[in-house]
Design a protein around this motif. Structure first.
Motif, mmCIF file in Angstrom:
data_model
loop_
_atom_site.group_PDB
_atom_site.id
_atom_site.type_symbol
_atom_site.label_atom_id
_atom_site.label_comp_id
_atom_site.label_asym_id
_atom_site.label_seq_id
_atom_site.Cartn_x
_atom_site.Cartn_y
_atom_site.Cartn_z
ATOM 1 N N LEU A 319 0.757 -1.194 -0.028
ATOM 2 C CA LEU A 319 0.284 0.230 0.421
ATOM 3 C C LEU A 319 0.638 1.053 -0.189
ATOM 4 O O LEU A 319 0.393 2.117 -1.026
ATOM 5 N N GLN A 320 2.091 1.326 0.690
ATOM 6 C CA GLN A 320 2.866 2.794 0.582
ATOM 7 C C GLN A 320 3.570 2.407 -0.381
ATOM 8 O O GLN A 320 3.893 3.909 -1.036
ATOM 9 N N LEU A 321 3.665 1.610 -1.270
ATOM 10 C CA LEU A 321 4.325 1.672 -2.461
ATOM 11 C C LEU A 321 3.533 1.929 -3.195
ATOM 12 O O LEU A 321 3.795 2.657 -4.402
ATOM 13 N N GLY A 322 2.366 1.476 -2.923
ATOM 14 C CA GLY A 322 1.126 2.501 -4.634
ATOM 15 C C GLY A 322 1.067 3.964 -4.361
ATOM 16 O O GLY A 322 1.048 4.655 -4.835
ATOM 17 N N GLN A 329 6.782 9.430 -6.406
ATOM 18 C CA GLN A 329 7.486 9.706 -5.418
ATOM 19 C C GLN A 329 8.562 8.409 -5.245
ATOM 20 O O GLN A 329 9.276 7.539 -4.654
ATOM 21 N N LEU A 330 7.601 7.536 -6.339
ATOM 22 C CA LEU A 330 8.538 5.940 -6.224
ATOM 23 C C LEU A 330 9.756 5.867 -7.289
ATOM 24 O O LEU A 330 10.035 6.346 -8.125
ATOM 25 N N HIS A 331 11.055 4.984 -6.146
ATOM 26 C CA HIS A 331 11.918 4.514 -6.479
ATOM 27 C C HIS A 331 12.042 3.250 -6.917
ATOM 28 O O HIS A 331 11.523 2.202 -5.987
ATOM 29 N N VAL A 337 12.251 -3.715 -2.809
ATOM 30 C CA VAL A 337 12.387 -4.551 -1.405
ATOM 31 C C VAL A 337 10.745 -5.368 -1.332
ATOM 32 O O VAL A 337 10.772 -6.195 -0.665
ATOM 33 N N ALA A 338 9.871 -4.569 -1.884
ATOM 34 C CA ALA A 338 8.445 -4.906 -1.640
ATOM 35 C C ALA A 338 8.415 -6.529 -2.674
ATOM 36 O O ALA A 338 7.624 -7.359 -1.933
#
Length: 403
Positions: A319-322, A329-331, A337-338
């Protein structure tokens, strides 16, 4: 401390109800109304259309192609892209859809991921306007199926050293080489293929029926059996120069597509894990040994608690990834990691769940062995577990293990 103060509960603890066994951290409250609607819609589709048939398809080694128009009607194909007949939904909505699809079967989620993230996305991101207009609406409708050709028989993780070449010849390019482990390859109408050219790695749209282009399906698989996996062969295959994706050069093109797919996998693995956990939990409550349900035994509870805890952690990670993706802001390291964590834990969950079911855990009457076998492929594709480990290692140490 007074007697009264010792009895006073922590604020809110006396009012909170016991959370559902399948949502211990009330993740449902973190989702918007639209996100819940997408999740519930896909969950209903999986329950009513996928689960009744997927065991037979897995056993037979066939893909339920009859479901493609229904997935298109739901807007699942390219759902995270804007315009050109695509739904234009958020990254979180796309992730939740992947979660529910993989709760059905990894092969179903793989089909949607390849169509949207590996075939449609490169056209959307790097194609000409003419290419977008020609292909994307038809792909969103499921009228044209795509695949993605990067991996080769002798080149997997080290994709930059691919051997497939594309040589300019007047108004066309001539492709030679082989791509392997290609999901959808045998049923695809077009292939997005990456090849070495004089000016670096370039992407090409290759239509089925082009002379010199052929496919052969990979059989005898014990994983992802309800999915088409193929080889793509190019033997002096001439394609028009305008079929090259004009807006990208080098490995940035295919790697950006892989990041899109890896994102969906990070979510999808939580669906497979949840399906295994829910199945084993229900089984433990009803299976009796020594005149009591096995859910009463400490060892079984320990296994269930471990599964439930890791499921919560994986879902929060996804969810934080999404949220990061939706905020721009996604790297890529965060995706690694996910993907690494969630697939690892899903595979452990499947194995623990299988142990709770005992001999019943190896039959297709239950979904666990199917998910376990599928996850062995998910553990490897779109970057192996080892490769993601080294990507993260480089990010946190500043030292590359690749060179």
């Amino acid at each position: 401390m007074t007697e009264t103060s010792r009895k006073t509960p922590t604020h809110g603890s006396s009012q909170a109800q016991l959370p559902a066994a399948t949502d211990l951290y009330r993740l449902d409250t973190l989702l918007s109304e639209e996100e819940r609607m997408v999740r519930d819609t896909v969950q209903k589709f999986v329950r009513e259309r996928v689960l009744p048939v997927i065991g037979e398809h897995f056993e037979a080694g066939t893909f339920p192609r009859e479901l493609v128009p229904e997935m298109a009607e739901l807007g699942l194909l390219g759902m995270h892209l804007d315009g050109y007949g695509c739904a234009g939904l958020s990254a979180v909505c796309y992730g939740l859809a992947c979660q529910e699809l993989e709760a059905g079967d990894s092969g179903i989620r793989s089909f949607v991921s390849v169509q949207g993230s590996l075939a449609m996305f490169p056209i959307f991101a790097f194609g000409s306007e003419a290419q977008k207009q020609r292909w994307l609406p038809a792909m969103a409708q499921g009228e044209v199926i795509g695949c993605f050709g990067l991996t080769e028989p002798d080149v997997g993780s080290d994709a930059a050293n691919m051997r497939t070449t594309a040589r300019r010849d007047g108004t066309s390019y001539v492709l030679n080489g082989t791509k392997m482990w290609i999901t959808n390859g045998g049923i695809a109408d077009i292939a997005i293929v990456w090849a070495r050219t004089e000016d670096g790695v370039r992407g090409f749209i290759i239509e089925r029926g082009t002379p010199g282009f052929s496919t052969s399906n990979i059989h005898r698989k014990l994983s992802l059996r309800a999915s088409v996996t193929s080889e793509l062969h190019f033997d002096d295959c001439h394609i028009p120069a305008e079929n090259m994706l004009p807006e990208v050069r080098g490995m940035r093109g295919p790697l950006s597509c892989l990041n899109e797919a890896r994102y969906g996998i990070a979510w999808g693995a939580t669906g497979a894990a949840r399906a295994c956990y829910e199945t084993s939990l229900e089984y433990a409550k009803t299976r009796e040994q020594f005149q009591r349900p096995i859910a009463r035994f400490q060892l079984v509870q320990q296994k269930l608690v471990g599964m439930a805890t890791e499921l919560v952690k994986s879902q929060l990670l996804a969810l934080q990834l999404g949220r990061l993706k939706d905020q721009g802001q996604l790297h890529p390291v965060q995706i690694s990691v996910a993907k690494r964590n969630n697939v690892r834990e899903a595979l452990k969950t499947a194995r623990e769940a299988r142990s709770i079911l005992g001999a019943n855990g190896i039959t297709l009457e239950y979904p666990i062995i199917r998910h376990m076998n599928n996850l062995e492929s998910v553990f490897t594709y779109e970057g192996t577990d080892d490769i993601h480990t080294l990507i993260i290692g480089q990010a946190i140490t500043g030292e590359s293990a690749f060179s």
